[in-house]
Design an enzyme around this catalytic site. Structure first.
Site, PDB file in Angstrom:
ATOM      1  N   GLU A 196       0.861  -1.187   0.000  1.00  6.02           N
ATOM      2  CA  GLU A 196       0.000   0.000   0.000  1.00  6.02           C
ATOM      3  C   GLU A 196       0.898   1.239   0.000  1.00  6.02           C
ATOM      4  O   GLU A 196       0.935   1.995  -0.970  1.00  6.02           O
ATOM      5  CB  GLU A 196      -0.909  -0.011   1.235  1.00  6.02           C
ATOM      6  CG  GLU A 196      -1.774   1.233   1.383  1.00  6.02           C
ATOM      7  CD  GLU A 196      -2.510   1.283   2.724  1.00  6.02           C
ATOM      8  OE1 GLU A 196      -2.092   0.594   3.669  1.00  6.02           O
ATOM      9  OE2 GLU A 196      -3.497   2.043   2.817  1.00  6.02           O
ATOM     10  N   ASP A 203     -12.181  -0.207   2.951  1.00  5.98           N
ATOM     11  CA  ASP A 203     -11.141   0.151   3.919  1.00  5.98           C
ATOM     12  C   ASP A 203     -11.750   0.914   5.095  1.00  5.98           C
ATOM     13  O   ASP A 203     -11.965   0.334   6.144  1.00  5.98           O
ATOM     14  CB  ASP A 203     -10.002   0.953   3.267  1.00  5.98           C
ATOM     15  CG  ASP A 203      -8.675   0.747   3.987  1.00  5.98           C
ATOM     16  OD1 ASP A 203      -8.598  -0.144   4.845  1.00  5.98           O
ATOM     17  OD2 ASP A 203      -7.711   1.478   3.684  1.00  5.98           O
TER      18      ASP A 203
HETATM   19  O1  LIG Z   1      -5.299   1.368   4.941  1.00  2.00           O
HETATM   20  C1  LIG Z   1      -4.773   1.132   6.036  1.00  2.00           C
HETATM   21  N1  LIG Z   1      -3.470   0.750   6.092  1.00  2.00           N
HETATM   22  C2  LIG Z   1      -2.853   0.439   7.248  1.00  2.00           C
HETATM   23  N2  LIG Z   1      -3.465   0.515   8.428  1.00  2.00           N
HETATM   24  C3  LIG Z   1      -4.747   0.916   8.452  1.00  2.00           C
HETATM   25  C4  LIG Z   1      -5.449   1.236   7.282  1.00  2.00           C
HETATM   26  N3  LIG Z   1      -6.695   1.611   7.630  1.00  2.00           N
HETATM   27  C5  LIG Z   1      -6.758   1.516   8.972  1.00  2.00           C
HETATM   28  N4  LIG Z   1      -5.586   1.101   9.471  1.00  2.00           N
HETATM   29  C6  LIG Z   1      -5.221   0.912  10.887  1.00  2.00           C
HETATM   30  O2  LIG Z   1      -5.837  -0.275  11.357  1.00  2.00           O
HETATM   31  C7  LIG Z   1      -6.246  -0.068  12.701  1.00  2.00           C
HETATM   32  C8  LIG Z   1      -7.201  -1.139  13.152  1.00  2.00           C
HETATM   33  O3  LIG Z   1      -8.408  -1.119  12.470  1.00  2.00           O
HETATM   34  C9  LIG Z   1      -6.760   1.358  12.673  1.00  2.00           C
HETATM   35  O4  LIG Z   1      -6.815   1.923  13.968  1.00  2.00           O
HETATM   36  C10 LIG Z   1      -5.728   2.043  11.802  1.00  2.00           C
HETATM   37  O5  LIG Z   1      -4.640   2.490  12.568  1.00  2.00           O
HETATM   38 ZN   LIG Z   2      -6.928  -1.297   5.738  1.00  2.00          ZN
END
Ligand SMILES: O=c1[nH]cnc2c1ncn2[C@@H]1O[C@H](CO)[C@@H](O)[C@H]1O
Ligand SMILES: [Zn+2]
Length: 382
Positions: free
Chosen positions: A215, A304
């Protein structure tokens, strides 16, 4: 217009089509109004806005930063109001209801239990409150005529050091609402191999996991997630495009890693809008999903974070329909891919595909037959 013309699905058809969601964060999907009410209840005073509409806009704009670490900062506010059993129960219940209302029939929702311990809950209490919330949401959805099934994925934060503990928790609850494991958080500087012990444990237990990879960081992250950690699926994985060369004459050459991902049918959890916000893709038109779909990678479409991205499954599909001209057949292809890639048992996935998804799309695909009006000359026009 002839009857063979593939009509683009309308927004209403998109909403009514059965959809499957594999990548959605519980703490990224709260209703703005709920955040405000919960903040009142627990005395959280740091919300940037106190009106629901404005708060929703604030999240979208703050998440529109072009950087994953800054995108992730916004979760401090949602996690702050998700520290009690009641709050977790409500957020989970509303999540299931909102998805069901949007036509989602199966969802795997992830969250990091370690982020909900500030008011003294144990990891087990967090998992149980969320599970009960999902069950309540499923019941309420059914009362409103919507069928949905929700499974939880337990996430460990990649900058922290609790992955093994969370993996063990996921394994303990595997027959009780939890269907797998994930790691999330800032990617650059935190390779998935930091958590090898957790992945090796899950493999020994024959359990399932997905890893956020490819990502905000490129091919090495995807390679590690697959070949060192053994991930069943990739969260995002958009950067696999870096291993694909398109020549000026349009011919395409896949590198070894991209070939592996395609040959092994590794599911990619694509989240287009989120990728635009973190600059993992420049626009919908340039999003790798377009090329990867043509190359028949096993792609799935996901939200997401519905709050931070101001999105829903229907909206993600609307963008794809507008950009790539996807039809109901394409939507069905993405949806069947997602159901095949879910972490529930094979017989249940198959039944979902054959008894719910295919009949749902067949119904939508036949609607044009009944939309025709008979003209006075006896021929039909659309
Ligand atoms: O797209 C993403 N990439 C990486 N981490 C993410 C993304 N969206 C959310 N979180 C992380 O996952 C945690 C648990 O749900 C969220 O608190 C956020 O810090
Ligand atoms: Zn995610």
């Amino acid at each position: 217009m002839t009857s063979e013309t593939p009509n683009l699905p309308t927004p209403d058809q998109i909403r009514r089509s059965p959809k499957v969601l594999l990548h959605d964060h519980l703490d990224g999907g709260l209703r703005p109004g709920t955040i405000i009410e919960l903040a009142h209840k627990v005395g959280y005073e740091n919300l940037p806005e106190t009106e629901a509409d404005k708060l929703g806009i604030w999240f979208r704009e703050a998440a529109d930063s072009g950087s994953l670490p800054r995108y992730l900062e916004t979760f401090a506010h949602t996690c702050a109001v998700m520290q009690t059993k009641e709050a977790l129960f409500r957020v989970a219940s509303e999540c299931a209801q909102d998805l069901a209302e949007d036509g989602v029939v199966y969802a795997e929702i992830r969250y990091a239990p370690e982020q909900h311990l500030e008011a003294g809950l144990t990891l087990e209490e967090v998992v149980e409150a969320v599970n009960e919330g999902f069950r309540e949401g499923e019941r309420r959805a059914r009362t409103n005529g919507n069928r949905i099934r929700v499974g939880a994925l337990l996430t460990a934060m990649r900058h922290a050091a609790r992955a093994l503990e969370i993996a063990e928790l996921a394994n303990r609850y595997r027959d009780n609402g939890v269907v797998g494991f994930d790691i999330a958080g800032a990617e650059a500087g935190f390779p998935p191999t930091r958590h090898l012990d957790a992945f090796e444990y899950l493999k020994r237990e024959n359990n399932h996991f997905t890893i956020h990879a490819g990502e905000a960081f490129g091919l090495p992250s995807i390679w590690q997630a697959l070949q060192w950690c053994g991930a069943d699926r990739l969260g995002h994985g958009v950067k696999i495009i870096d291993d694909i060369e398109v020549a000026p004459d349009g011919s395409v050459k896949l590198g070894r890693l991209a070939s592996y991902v395609r040959d092994k049918r590794i599911p990619l959890e694509m989240c287009p809008t989120s990728n635009l916000q973190t600059a993992a893709a420049a626009s919908y038109a340039e999003h790798p999903i377009g090329l990867l779909r043509k190359l028949h990678f096993r792609l799935t479409v996901n939200t997401d974070n519905r709050l931070m991205s101001g999105t829903s499954m229907s909206r993600e599909f609307e963008h794809l329909v507008d950009t790539f001209g996807y039809t109901l057949d394409d939507m069905q292809w993405f949806t069947v891919n997602a159901m095949k890639s879910a972490f529930i048992p094979f017989d249940e996935r198959l039944a979902m595909i054959n008894e719910v998804i295919k009949p749902g799309y067949a119904e939508l695909k036949s609607e044009w037959l009944f939309r025709q009006t008979v003209s006075t000359s006896g021929s039909v026009s659309v």
